[in-house]
Design a protein around this motif. Structure first.
Motif, PDB file in Angstrom:
ATOM      1  N   UNK A 169       1.065  -1.024   0.116  1.00 15.18           N
ATOM      2  CA  UNK A 169       0.058  -0.058   0.104  1.00 15.18           C
ATOM      3  C   UNK A 169       0.898   1.304   0.041  1.00 15.18           C
ATOM      4  N   UNK A 170       0.652   2.024  -1.092  1.00 12.78           N
ATOM      5  CA  UNK A 170       1.597   3.269  -1.182  1.00 12.78           C
ATOM      6  C   UNK A 170       0.929   4.362  -0.567  1.00 12.78           C
ATOM      7  N   UNK A 171       1.578   5.319   0.202  1.00 10.61           N
ATOM      8  CA  UNK A 171       0.997   6.756   0.815  1.00 10.61           C
ATOM      9  C   UNK A 171       1.484   7.644  -0.242  1.00 10.61           C
ATOM     10  N   UNK A 172       0.235   8.208  -1.062  1.00 12.06           N
ATOM     11  CA  UNK A 172       0.708   9.315  -1.987  1.00 12.06           C
ATOM     12  C   UNK A 172      -0.125  10.421  -1.714  1.00 12.06           C
ATOM     13  N   UNK A 173       0.469  11.418  -1.360  1.00 10.04           N
ATOM     14  CA  UNK A 173      -0.207  12.709  -0.874  1.00 10.04           C
ATOM     15  C   UNK A 173      -0.573  13.470  -2.362  1.00 10.04           C
ATOM     16  N   UNK A 174      -1.505  14.303  -2.386  1.00 12.20           N
ATOM     17  CA  UNK A 174      -2.010  14.721  -3.449  1.00 12.20           C
ATOM     18  C   UNK A 174      -0.967  15.894  -4.168  1.00 12.20           C
ATOM     19  N   UNK A 175       0.231  15.254  -4.655  1.00 11.08           N
ATOM     20  CA  UNK A 175       1.156  15.947  -5.237  1.00 11.08           C
ATOM     21  C   UNK A 175       1.410  15.693  -6.741  1.00 11.08           C
ATOM     22  N   UNK A 176       2.632  15.538  -6.965  1.00  9.52           N
ATOM     23  CA  UNK A 176       2.863  15.057  -8.672  1.00  9.52           C
ATOM     24  C   UNK A 176       2.762  13.554  -9.172  1.00  9.52           C
ATOM     25  N   UNK A 177       3.181  12.648  -7.963  1.00  9.15           N
ATOM     26  CA  UNK A 177       2.728  11.532  -8.557  1.00  9.15           C
ATOM     27  C   UNK A 177       1.304  11.148  -8.662  1.00  9.15           C
ATOM     28  N   UNK A 178       0.522  11.802  -7.575  1.00  7.22           N
ATOM     29  CA  UNK A 178      -0.938  11.575  -7.533  1.00  7.22           C
ATOM     30  C   UNK A 178      -1.501  11.897  -8.934  1.00  7.22           C
ATOM     31  N   UNK A 179      -1.087  13.130  -9.360  1.00 11.80           N
ATOM     32  CA  UNK A 179      -1.326  13.715 -10.476  1.00 11.80           C
ATOM     33  C   UNK A 179      -1.036  12.815 -11.818  1.00 11.80           C
ATOM     34  N   UNK A 180       0.068  12.302 -11.695  1.00  8.29           N
ATOM     35  CA  UNK A 180       0.611  11.432 -12.711  1.00  8.29           C
ATOM     36  C   UNK A 180      -0.547  10.403 -13.034  1.00  8.29           C
ATOM     37  N   UNK A 181      -0.878   9.704 -11.680  1.00  7.94           N
ATOM     38  CA  UNK A 181      -1.738   8.660 -11.856  1.00  7.94           C
ATOM     39  C   UNK A 181      -3.148   8.903 -12.263  1.00  7.94           C
ATOM     40  N   UNK A 182      -3.721  10.180 -12.007  1.00  9.69           N
ATOM     41  CA  UNK A 182      -4.980  10.634 -12.494  1.00  9.69           C
ATOM     42  C   UNK A 182      -4.923  10.747 -13.830  1.00  9.69           C
ATOM     43  N   UNK A 183      -3.717  11.235 -14.307  1.00 13.43           N
ATOM     44  CA  UNK A 183      -3.650  11.174 -15.700  1.00 13.43           C
ATOM     45  C   UNK A 183      -3.510  10.287 -16.582  1.00 13.43           C
ATOM     46  N   UNK A 184      -2.965   8.961 -15.926  1.00  9.54           N
ATOM     47  CA  UNK A 184      -2.883   7.771 -16.558  1.00  9.54           C
ATOM     48  C   UNK A 184      -4.333   7.042 -16.190  1.00  9.54           C
ATOM     49  N   UNK A 185      -5.318   7.815 -15.817  1.00  9.85           N
ATOM     50  CA  UNK A 185      -6.530   7.118 -15.482  1.00  9.85           C
ATOM     51  C   UNK A 185      -6.559   5.929 -14.315  1.00  9.85           C
ATOM     52  N   UNK A 186      -5.680   6.134 -13.442  1.00  5.88           N
ATOM     53  CA  UNK A 186      -5.767   5.506 -12.135  1.00  5.88           C
ATOM     54  C   UNK A 186      -4.728   4.277 -12.109  1.00  5.88           C
ATOM     55  N   UNK A 187      -4.188   3.992 -13.174  1.00  4.01           N
ATOM     56  CA  UNK A 187      -3.050   2.768 -13.150  1.00  4.01           C
ATOM     57  C   UNK A 187      -1.883   3.369 -13.814  1.00  4.01           C
ATOM     58  N   UNK A 188      -0.715   3.233 -13.193  1.00  2.00           N
ATOM     59  CA  UNK A 188       0.537   3.896 -13.934  1.00  2.00           C
ATOM     60  C   UNK A 188       1.797   2.835 -13.366  1.00  2.00           C
ATOM     61  N   UNK A 189       2.607   2.802 -14.256  1.00  2.42           N
ATOM     62  CA  UNK A 189       3.825   2.075 -14.318  1.00  2.42           C
ATOM     63  C   UNK A 189       4.915   2.769 -13.259  1.00  2.42           C
ATOM     64  N   UNK A 190       5.539   2.183 -12.362  1.00  3.39           N
ATOM     65  CA  UNK A 190       6.390   2.830 -11.604  1.00  3.39           C
ATOM     66  C   UNK A 190       7.563   2.009 -11.165  1.00  3.39           C
ATOM     67  N   UNK A 191       8.603   2.706 -10.667  1.00  2.00           N
ATOM     68  CA  UNK A 191       9.786   1.988 -10.325  1.00  2.00           C
ATOM     69  C   UNK A 191      10.408   2.700  -8.944  1.00  2.00           C
ATOM     70  N   UNK A 192      10.426   1.976  -7.831  1.00  2.00           N
ATOM     71  CA  UNK A 192      10.775   2.265  -6.757  1.00  2.00           C
ATOM     72  C   UNK A 192      12.200   1.866  -6.433  1.00  2.00           C
ATOM     73  N   UNK A 193      13.061   2.936  -5.936  1.00  2.00           N
ATOM     74  CA  UNK A 193      14.469   2.435  -5.956  1.00  2.00           C
ATOM     75  C   UNK A 193      14.825   2.595  -4.289  1.00  2.00           C
TER      76      UNK A 193
END
Ligand SMILES: Cc1cc2nc3c(=O)[nH]c(=O)nc-3n(C[C@H](O)[C@H](O)[C@H](O)COP(=O)(O)O)c2cc1C
Ligand SMILES: [Mn+2]
Length: 445
Positions: A169-193
Protein backbone atom coordinates in the motif's frame (compact mmCIF):
# COMPACT_ATOMS: atom_id res chain seq x y z
CA UNK A 1 36.43 8.44 -12.19
CA UNK A 2 34.00 11.19 -11.38
CA UNK A 3 35.64 13.99 -9.51
CA UNK A 4 34.06 14.89 -6.23
CA UNK A 5 36.14 16.02 -3.29
CA UNK A 6 36.53 13.36 -0.62
CA UNK A 7 35.30 10.52 -2.86
CA UNK A 8 37.05 7.15 -2.88
CA UNK A 9 38.82 5.76 -5.97
CA UNK A 10 36.42 4.86 -8.81
CA UNK A 11 33.58 6.18 -6.73
CA UNK A 12 30.50 6.63 -8.88
CA UNK A 13 28.78 8.13 -5.87
CA UNK A 14 26.82 5.03 -5.02
CA UNK A 15 25.11 4.26 -1.73
CA UNK A 16 27.35 1.26 -1.08
CA UNK A 17 30.57 3.15 -1.74
CA UNK A 18 29.58 5.69 0.89
CA UNK A 19 28.73 2.91 3.35
CA UNK A 20 32.07 1.24 2.55
CA UNK A 21 33.90 4.50 3.12
CA UNK A 22 32.30 4.92 6.55
CA UNK A 23 33.36 1.36 7.32
CA UNK A 24 36.96 2.06 6.32
CA UNK A 25 36.99 5.21 8.44
CA UNK A 26 35.63 3.33 11.43
CA UNK A 27 32.56 5.57 11.67
CA UNK A 28 30.11 2.80 10.70
CA UNK A 29 28.70 0.85 13.64
CA UNK A 30 28.83 -2.84 12.68
CA UNK A 31 26.20 -4.75 14.65
CA UNK A 32 27.78 -7.88 16.04
CA UNK A 33 24.62 -9.46 17.45
CA UNK A 34 21.94 -10.91 15.11
CA UNK A 35 19.01 -8.56 14.78
CA UNK A 36 15.32 -9.18 14.05
CA UNK A 37 13.50 -7.12 11.43
CA UNK A 38 10.57 -7.06 13.81
CA UNK A 39 11.06 -4.01 16.09
CA UNK A 40 14.63 -4.95 17.12
CA UNK A 41 16.47 -3.35 14.19
CA UNK A 42 14.44 -0.15 14.59
CA UNK A 43 15.19 -0.12 18.33
CA UNK A 44 18.91 -0.52 17.73
CA UNK A 45 18.93 2.20 15.07
CA UNK A 46 17.07 4.56 17.40
CA UNK A 47 19.51 3.84 20.23
CA UNK A 48 22.39 4.57 17.85
CA UNK A 49 20.74 7.56 16.17
CA UNK A 50 23.34 9.98 14.85
CA UNK A 51 25.67 7.16 13.76
CA UNK A 52 25.55 5.09 10.54
CA UNK A 53 24.68 1.46 11.33
CA UNK A 54 25.28 -1.74 9.35
CA UNK A 55 23.97 -5.26 9.94
CA UNK A 56 24.57 -8.47 7.99
CA UNK A 57 23.00 -10.77 10.59
CA UNK A 58 19.29 -10.28 9.99
CA UNK A 59 17.49 -13.11 11.78
CA UNK A 60 14.65 -13.56 9.28
CA UNK A 61 16.69 -13.19 6.05
CA UNK A 62 20.06 -14.97 6.24
CA UNK A 63 22.70 -13.27 4.11
CA UNK A 64 20.80 -9.97 3.86
CA UNK A 65 22.66 -6.72 4.44
CA UNK A 66 21.12 -3.50 5.74
CA UNK A 67 22.45 -0.02 6.42
CA UNK A 68 20.65 2.74 8.28
CA UNK A 69 21.22 6.26 9.68
CA UNK A 70 23.54 6.59 6.67
CA UNK A 71 22.92 10.27 5.97
CA UNK A 72 21.78 11.29 9.44
CA UNK A 73 23.90 14.43 9.91
CA UNK A 74 24.68 17.45 7.76
CA UNK A 75 28.35 16.57 8.17
CA UNK A 76 27.84 13.14 6.55
CA UNK A 77 25.97 14.69 3.63
CA UNK A 78 28.67 17.36 3.23
CA UNK A 79 31.34 14.66 3.39
CA UNK A 80 29.64 12.87 0.48
CA UNK A 81 29.74 16.04 -1.60
CA UNK A 82 33.18 17.06 -0.33
CA UNK A 83 31.95 20.48 0.85
CA UNK A 84 31.70 22.51 4.05
CA UNK A 85 28.46 22.81 6.05
CA UNK A 86 27.74 26.36 4.94
CA UNK A 87 28.12 25.38 1.27
CA UNK A 88 25.26 22.86 1.38
CA UNK A 89 22.28 25.16 1.01
CA UNK A 90 23.85 27.25 -1.79
CA UNK A 91 24.63 23.93 -3.51
CA UNK A 92 20.97 22.87 -3.31
CA UNK A 93 19.84 26.29 -4.58
CA UNK A 94 22.29 25.99 -7.48
CA UNK A 95 21.13 22.47 -8.38
CA UNK A 96 17.45 23.50 -8.37
CA UNK A 97 18.26 26.42 -10.67
CA UNK A 98 20.67 24.47 -12.92
CA UNK A 99 19.32 20.95 -13.54
CA UNK A 100 21.35 18.79 -15.94
CA UNK A 101 20.77 15.45 -17.68
CA UNK A 102 22.13 12.27 -16.05
CA UNK A 103 24.30 9.97 -18.18
CA UNK A 104 22.24 7.10 -19.64
CA UNK A 105 24.18 3.81 -19.63
CA UNK A 106 23.47 0.43 -21.19
CA UNK A 107 21.91 -2.32 -19.11
CA UNK A 108 25.10 -4.37 -19.05
CA UNK A 109 26.90 -1.48 -17.37
CA UNK A 110 24.24 -0.97 -14.71
CA UNK A 111 25.02 -2.73 -11.41
CA UNK A 112 21.39 -2.45 -10.31
CA UNK A 113 20.42 -4.88 -13.10
CA UNK A 114 22.95 -7.54 -12.04
CA UNK A 115 20.15 -9.71 -10.64
CA UNK A 116 16.48 -9.71 -11.72
CA UNK A 117 13.85 -11.63 -9.80
CA UNK A 118 10.72 -12.28 -11.88
CA UNK A 119 8.98 -14.22 -9.06
CA UNK A 120 8.41 -11.55 -6.47
CA UNK A 121 8.38 -12.54 -2.82
CA UNK A 122 8.86 -9.57 -0.53
CA UNK A 123 9.54 -11.79 2.49
CA UNK A 124 12.96 -12.48 0.91
CA UNK A 125 14.02 -8.87 1.47
CA UNK A 126 14.98 -7.25 4.79
CA UNK A 127 11.97 -4.94 5.09
CA UNK A 128 11.63 -3.86 8.73
CA UNK A 129 8.62 -3.64 11.01
CA UNK A 130 9.47 -0.43 12.84
CA UNK A 131 7.06 0.28 15.68
CA UNK A 132 4.65 -1.90 17.71
CA UNK A 133 1.39 -0.37 16.39
CA UNK A 134 2.51 0.05 12.75
CA UNK A 135 0.16 -1.50 10.18
CA UNK A 136 2.86 -3.77 8.72
CA UNK A 137 6.47 -3.92 7.59
CA UNK A 138 7.41 -0.72 5.77
CA UNK A 139 9.74 0.50 3.07
CA UNK A 140 10.56 4.04 4.26
CA UNK A 141 13.55 4.89 2.05
CA UNK A 142 11.88 4.14 -1.30
CA UNK A 143 12.02 6.77 -4.04
CA UNK A 144 9.33 6.40 -6.70
CA UNK A 145 10.07 7.28 -10.32
CA UNK A 146 7.30 7.65 -12.90
CA UNK A 147 6.81 9.14 -16.35
CA UNK A 148 4.05 11.26 -17.84
CA UNK A 149 3.75 11.93 -21.60
CA UNK A 150 3.55 15.67 -21.13
CA UNK A 151 5.31 16.39 -17.85
CA UNK A 152 8.19 13.93 -18.26
CA UNK A 153 9.74 12.32 -15.22
CA UNK A 154 8.91 12.70 -11.54
CA UNK A 155 10.75 11.46 -8.53
CA UNK A 156 9.41 11.47 -4.95
CA UNK A 157 9.50 9.50 -1.69
CA UNK A 158 6.57 7.26 -0.81
CA UNK A 159 6.41 4.90 2.12
CA UNK A 160 5.08 1.46 1.24
CA UNK A 161 3.39 -0.97 3.62
CA UNK A 162 3.81 -4.64 2.74
CA UNK A 163 0.37 -6.29 2.41
CA UNK A 164 1.27 -9.45 0.47
CA UNK A 165 3.95 -11.40 -1.34
CA UNK A 166 4.03 -8.89 -4.20
CA UNK A 167 1.69 -6.12 -2.99
CA UNK A 168 2.24 -2.91 -1.05
CA UNK A 169 0.00 0.00 0.00
CA UNK A 170 1.62 3.25 -1.14
CA UNK A 171 1.10 6.54 0.74
CA UNK A 172 0.64 9.17 -1.95
CA UNK A 173 -0.14 12.74 -0.96
CA UNK A 174 -1.97 14.91 -3.52
CA UNK A 175 1.22 16.02 -5.26
CA UNK A 176 2.94 15.13 -8.53
CA UNK A 177 2.79 11.33 -8.50
CA UNK A 178 -0.92 11.47 -7.65
CA UNK A 179 -1.43 13.87 -10.59
CA UNK A 180 0.44 11.47 -12.92
CA UNK A 181 -1.75 8.57 -11.72
CA UNK A 182 -4.95 10.54 -12.33
CA UNK A 183 -3.77 11.49 -15.82
CA UNK A 184 -3.06 7.79 -16.52
CA UNK A 185 -6.65 7.03 -15.46
CA UNK A 186 -5.75 5.38 -12.19
CA UNK A 187 -3.08 2.87 -13.22
CA UNK A 188 0.58 3.79 -13.68
CA UNK A 189 3.90 1.99 -14.21
CA UNK A 190 6.39 2.98 -11.54
CA UNK A 191 9.83 1.99 -10.30
CA UNK A 192 10.77 2.33 -6.64
CA UNK A 193 14.44 2.61 -5.82
CA UNK A 194 15.98 1.55 -2.50
CA UNK A 195 19.62 2.28 -1.72
CA UNK A 196 19.90 5.43 -3.81
CA UNK A 197 22.77 7.87 -3.26
CA UNK A 198 22.18 11.08 -1.34
CA UNK A 199 21.95 13.30 -4.45
CA UNK A 200 18.89 11.27 -5.54
CA UNK A 201 17.43 11.19 -2.02
CA UNK A 202 17.73 14.97 -1.63
CA UNK A 203 16.33 15.66 -5.11
CA UNK A 204 13.35 13.38 -4.44
CA UNK A 205 12.57 15.36 -1.30
CA UNK A 206 12.83 18.75 -3.01
CA UNK A 207 9.55 20.37 -3.99
CA UNK A 208 9.66 22.04 -7.41
CA UNK A 209 6.99 22.65 -10.05
CA UNK A 210 5.37 19.72 -11.82
CA UNK A 211 7.29 18.95 -15.02
CA UNK A 212 10.68 19.65 -13.43
CA UNK A 213 12.71 16.43 -13.43
CA UNK A 214 14.15 15.78 -9.98
CA UNK A 215 16.76 13.35 -11.36
CA UNK A 216 18.24 16.27 -13.29
CA UNK A 217 18.51 18.17 -10.01
CA UNK A 218 20.22 15.06 -8.55
CA UNK A 219 22.69 15.03 -11.44
CA UNK A 220 23.49 18.65 -10.85
CA UNK A 221 24.22 17.88 -7.17
CA UNK A 222 26.60 15.04 -8.13
CA UNK A 223 27.05 13.11 -11.39
CA UNK A 224 24.38 10.42 -11.81
CA UNK A 225 24.18 7.44 -14.17
CA UNK A 226 20.77 6.07 -15.14
CA UNK A 227 19.62 2.94 -16.94
CA UNK A 228 16.35 2.43 -18.84
CA UNK A 229 14.02 -0.36 -17.74
CA UNK A 230 11.65 -2.17 -20.16
CA UNK A 231 8.83 0.10 -18.96
CA UNK A 232 10.84 3.07 -20.29
CA UNK A 233 11.47 4.39 -16.78
CA UNK A 234 15.08 5.37 -16.11
CA UNK A 235 16.46 4.57 -12.67
CA UNK A 236 19.82 5.27 -10.98
CA UNK A 237 22.17 2.62 -12.44
CA UNK A 238 24.21 2.27 -9.25
CA UNK A 239 21.27 1.90 -6.84
CA UNK A 240 20.98 -1.21 -4.67
CA UNK A 241 17.40 -2.27 -5.52
CA UNK A 242 14.62 -1.38 -7.95
CA UNK A 243 11.07 -2.59 -7.29
CA UNK A 244 9.22 -2.36 -10.59
CA UNK A 245 5.49 -2.52 -10.92
CA UNK A 246 2.15 -0.85 -11.41
CA UNK A 247 0.15 1.40 -9.14
CA UNK A 248 -3.48 0.27 -9.33
CA UNK A 249 -6.80 1.88 -8.49
CA UNK A 250 -7.43 -0.63 -5.71
CA UNK A 251 -7.61 1.15 -2.35
CA UNK A 252 -6.74 -0.46 1.00
CA UNK A 253 -6.11 0.66 4.58
CA UNK A 254 -2.59 2.08 4.93
CA UNK A 255 -1.16 2.74 8.43
CA UNK A 256 -0.82 3.29 11.28
CA UNK A 257 2.76 4.40 10.75
CA UNK A 258 5.15 6.23 13.06
CA UNK A 259 6.04 9.30 11.04
CA UNK A 260 8.35 12.29 11.25
CA UNK A 261 6.74 13.65 14.41
CA UNK A 262 7.39 10.30 16.17
CA UNK A 263 3.62 9.98 16.63
CA UNK A 264 1.47 7.42 14.79
CA UNK A 265 -0.03 8.68 11.54
CA UNK A 266 -3.68 7.61 11.11
CA UNK A 267 -5.05 4.84 8.86
CA UNK A 268 -6.16 6.05 5.40
CA UNK A 269 -7.32 4.42 2.18
CA UNK A 270 -4.34 4.37 -0.18
CA UNK A 271 -3.51 2.77 -3.53
CA UNK A 272 -2.12 -0.71 -3.97
CA UNK A 273 1.03 -1.27 -6.02
CA UNK A 274 1.60 -4.66 -7.57
CA UNK A 275 5.31 -5.39 -7.79
CA UNK A 276 6.13 -7.35 -10.94
CA UNK A 277 9.93 -7.53 -10.86
CA UNK A 278 12.76 -6.81 -8.46
CA UNK A 279 16.21 -5.86 -9.75
CA UNK A 280 19.17 -5.60 -7.44
CA UNK A 281 22.92 -5.58 -7.26
CA UNK A 282 24.72 -8.72 -6.22
CA UNK A 283 24.82 -8.89 -2.44
CA UNK A 284 22.61 -5.78 -2.14
CA UNK A 285 22.43 -3.45 0.85
CA UNK A 286 18.90 -2.45 1.87
CA UNK A 287 18.66 1.15 3.06
CA UNK A 288 16.61 1.20 6.27
CA UNK A 289 15.37 4.71 6.98
CA UNK A 290 14.02 4.92 10.51
CA UNK A 291 10.88 7.10 10.63
CA UNK A 292 11.19 10.04 12.99
CA UNK A 293 14.94 9.53 13.46
CA UNK A 294 17.59 12.03 12.39
CA UNK A 295 18.09 10.74 8.83
CA UNK A 296 14.36 11.02 8.10
CA UNK A 297 14.27 14.48 9.69
CA UNK A 298 17.25 15.75 7.72
CA UNK A 299 15.93 14.42 4.41
CA UNK A 300 12.51 15.96 4.97
CA UNK A 301 13.52 19.34 6.29
CA UNK A 302 16.78 20.34 4.71
CA UNK A 303 15.54 20.33 1.09
CA UNK A 304 12.92 22.95 2.13
CA UNK A 305 15.62 25.34 3.32
CA UNK A 306 16.57 26.53 -0.20
CA UNK A 307 12.94 27.26 -1.10
CA UNK A 308 12.56 29.35 2.09
CA UNK A 309 15.92 31.01 1.33
CA UNK A 310 14.74 31.91 -2.19
CA UNK A 311 11.45 33.43 -0.97
CA UNK A 312 13.01 35.37 1.93
CA UNK A 313 15.69 36.57 -0.49
CA UNK A 314 12.97 38.35 -2.48
CA UNK A 315 12.01 40.60 0.48
CA UNK A 316 15.20 40.92 2.57
CA UNK A 317 18.86 39.92 2.54
CA UNK A 318 18.68 36.32 3.71
CA UNK A 319 21.80 35.01 5.47
CA UNK A 320 20.69 31.49 6.38
CA UNK A 321 17.82 29.09 7.04
CA UNK A 322 17.69 26.18 9.49
CA UNK A 323 14.71 23.83 9.67
CA UNK A 324 15.27 22.66 13.22
CA UNK A 325 15.17 19.04 14.46
CA UNK A 326 13.21 20.08 17.58
CA UNK A 327 10.35 21.12 15.28
CA UNK A 328 10.39 17.63 13.73
CA UNK A 329 12.55 19.09 10.92
CA UNK A 330 9.34 20.17 9.22
CA UNK A 331 7.21 22.53 11.31
CA UNK A 332 9.82 25.01 12.62
CA UNK A 333 12.47 27.18 10.99
CA UNK A 334 14.96 29.82 12.05
CA UNK A 335 15.80 32.43 9.41
CA UNK A 336 18.72 34.86 9.61
CA UNK A 337 18.56 38.21 7.80
CA UNK A 338 20.81 41.24 7.44
CA UNK A 339 18.24 43.84 8.42
CA UNK A 340 18.10 47.05 6.41
CA UNK A 341 14.48 48.15 6.90
CA UNK A 342 12.30 48.05 10.03
CA UNK A 343 9.82 45.63 8.50
CA UNK A 344 12.41 43.17 7.12
CA UNK A 345 11.71 40.77 10.02
CA UNK A 346 7.95 40.66 9.44
CA UNK A 347 8.33 40.44 5.66
CA UNK A 348 10.75 37.57 6.11
CA UNK A 349 8.17 35.76 8.29
CA UNK A 350 5.53 35.96 5.53
CA UNK A 351 8.06 34.92 2.89
CA UNK A 352 9.22 31.91 4.93
CA UNK A 353 5.62 30.64 5.07
CA UNK A 354 5.43 30.99 1.28
CA UNK A 355 8.72 29.09 0.89
CA UNK A 356 7.57 26.05 2.89
CA UNK A 357 3.82 25.54 3.02
CA UNK A 358 3.89 23.16 6.02
CA UNK A 359 5.89 25.57 8.19
CA UNK A 360 4.00 26.41 11.41
CA UNK A 361 6.39 28.48 13.56
CA UNK A 362 9.27 30.62 12.35
CA UNK A 363 11.78 32.80 14.21
CA UNK A 364 13.64 35.51 12.30
CA UNK A 365 16.97 36.61 13.78
CA UNK A 366 19.92 38.83 12.89
CA UNK A 367 23.10 37.31 11.49
CA UNK A 368 24.97 37.56 14.82
CA UNK A 369 22.73 34.72 16.08
CA UNK A 370 23.82 31.11 15.45
CA UNK A 371 20.76 29.60 13.74
CA UNK A 372 22.07 26.07 14.48
CA UNK A 373 22.27 26.73 18.25
CA UNK A 374 18.84 26.67 19.97
CA UNK A 375 20.24 28.59 22.97
CA UNK A 376 21.49 31.36 20.73
CA UNK A 377 18.05 31.63 19.10
CA UNK A 378 16.34 31.62 22.50
CA UNK A 379 18.74 34.36 23.62
CA UNK A 380 17.57 36.50 20.70
CA UNK A 381 13.92 35.88 21.64
CA UNK A 382 14.71 36.70 25.27
CA UNK A 383 16.57 39.94 24.62
CA UNK A 384 15.07 41.31 21.39
CA UNK A 385 11.33 40.52 21.48
CA UNK A 386 8.33 42.34 22.88
CA UNK A 387 5.49 39.96 22.15
CA UNK A 388 2.79 42.60 21.55
CA UNK A 389 4.86 44.09 18.70
CA UNK A 390 6.95 41.24 17.34
CA UNK A 391 4.51 38.38 16.76
CA UNK A 392 2.68 37.53 13.57
CA UNK A 393 -0.27 35.18 14.16
CA UNK A 394 -2.07 33.72 11.16
CA UNK A 395 -5.39 32.02 11.87
CA UNK A 396 -7.03 29.23 9.92
CA UNK A 397 -4.15 28.46 7.60
CA UNK A 398 -3.63 25.23 5.67
CA UNK A 399 -1.22 23.18 7.81
CA UNK A 400 0.60 19.88 7.64
CA UNK A 401 -1.02 16.43 7.59
CA UNK A 402 1.83 15.42 9.92
CA UNK A 403 0.84 17.83 12.72
CA UNK A 404 -1.35 16.00 15.26
CA UNK A 405 -2.62 19.33 16.60
CA UNK A 406 -3.96 20.52 13.23
CA UNK A 407 -7.60 19.83 12.28
CA UNK A 408 -7.59 16.12 11.31
CA UNK A 409 -9.87 16.64 8.29
CA UNK A 410 -8.87 19.99 6.82
CA UNK A 411 -5.38 20.29 8.40
CA UNK A 412 -6.38 23.88 9.37
CA UNK A 413 -3.82 25.33 11.76
CA UNK A 414 -2.67 28.58 13.36
CA UNK A 415 0.78 29.77 12.34
CA UNK A 416 3.11 32.04 14.28
CA UNK A 417 6.16 34.07 13.35
CA UNK A 418 8.49 35.74 15.86
CA UNK A 419 10.51 38.71 14.71
CA UNK A 420 13.54 38.42 17.01
CA UNK A 421 15.69 40.91 15.14
CA UNK A 422 17.04 43.91 16.99
CA UNK A 423 15.68 47.35 16.05
CA UNK A 424 17.69 49.25 13.43
CA UNK A 425 18.00 52.19 15.81
CA UNK A 426 18.89 51.07 19.34
CA UNK A 427 17.72 54.26 21.14
CA UNK A 428 20.47 53.95 23.72
CA UNK A 429 19.75 50.28 24.49
CA UNK A 430 22.33 47.51 24.08
CA UNK A 431 21.40 44.54 21.89
CA UNK A 432 24.88 43.19 21.21
CA UNK A 433 26.50 40.46 23.26
CA UNK A 434 29.42 42.01 25.16
CA UNK A 435 32.91 40.83 24.23
CA UNK A 436 35.32 39.47 26.81
CA UNK A 437 39.05 39.58 26.81
CA UNK A 438 40.39 36.66 24.76
CA UNK A 439 42.13 34.16 27.03
CA UNK A 440 44.08 30.94 26.52
CA UNK A 441 42.41 28.95 29.30
CA UNK A 442 45.08 26.19 29.26
CA UNK A 443 47.50 28.73 30.75
CA UNK A 444 45.29 29.21 33.82
CA UNK A 445 44.18 25.72 34.81
C1 LIG B 1 12.02 10.19 3.93
C2 LIG B 1 10.83 10.80 3.27
C3 LIG B 1 9.63 10.12 3.24
C4 LIG B 1 8.53 10.65 2.58
N1 LIG B 1 7.37 9.92 2.51
C5 LIG B 1 6.35 10.36 1.74
C6 LIG B 1 5.18 9.56 1.56
O1 LIG B 1 5.07 8.47 2.10
N2 LIG B 1 4.21 10.04 0.74
C7 LIG B 1 4.31 11.25 0.12
O2 LIG B 1 3.40 11.59 -0.63
N3 LIG B 1 5.38 12.05 0.32
C8 LIG B 1 6.40 11.63 1.11
N4 LIG B 1 7.51 12.41 1.28
C9 LIG B 1 7.51 13.78 0.76
C10 LIG B 1 7.79 13.85 -0.72
O3 LIG B 1 8.93 13.15 -1.13
C11 LIG B 1 8.00 15.32 -1.08
O4 LIG B 1 6.84 16.04 -0.72
C12 LIG B 1 8.29 15.55 -2.54
O5 LIG B 1 8.65 16.90 -2.72
C13 LIG B 1 7.13 15.24 -3.40
O6 LIG B 1 7.57 15.28 -4.72
P1 LIG B 1 6.73 16.03 -5.85
O7 LIG B 1 6.91 17.49 -5.52
O8 LIG B 1 7.42 15.61 -7.10
O9 LIG B 1 5.32 15.55 -5.75
C14 LIG B 1 8.61 11.92 1.98
C15 LIG B 1 9.82 12.61 2.02
C16 LIG B 1 10.91 12.07 2.66
C17 LIG B 1 12.18 12.85 2.67
MN1 LIG C 1 7.90 16.69 -8.83
Amino acid sequence: MLSRGGAVENDRGSFREFVEKQKQKGTLVLLKKPCSLSLELAGVMKALDGKPVYCDKIKEVPGARVAGNVFCTRELICEYFGIRNEELMPKLVHAINNPSKPELVEGKNAPVLEVTEQEVDLSKFPIPFHAPKDGGPYFASAVGIANDKEYGRNCSFHRMMVIGKDRVAVRILPRHLEEFIKRAEGELEVAFVVGAPINVLLAAAISVEIGKDELQIANSLAPLRTVRLESGIEVPADAEYVFEGRITSEMVDEGPFVDLTETYDIVRKQRVMKITKVHHRKNPIFHVLLPGALEHKLLMGMPREPTIFNEVGKVAECKGVNITPGGCSWLHAVVAVRKKKDDDGKNAIEAAFRGHKSLKHVVVVDEDIDIYDPESVEWAIATRVQADKRLVIKHNEKGSSLDPSADPNTYATTKMGVDATKPLVAHGKNFEKAEWKAIKKEEYV
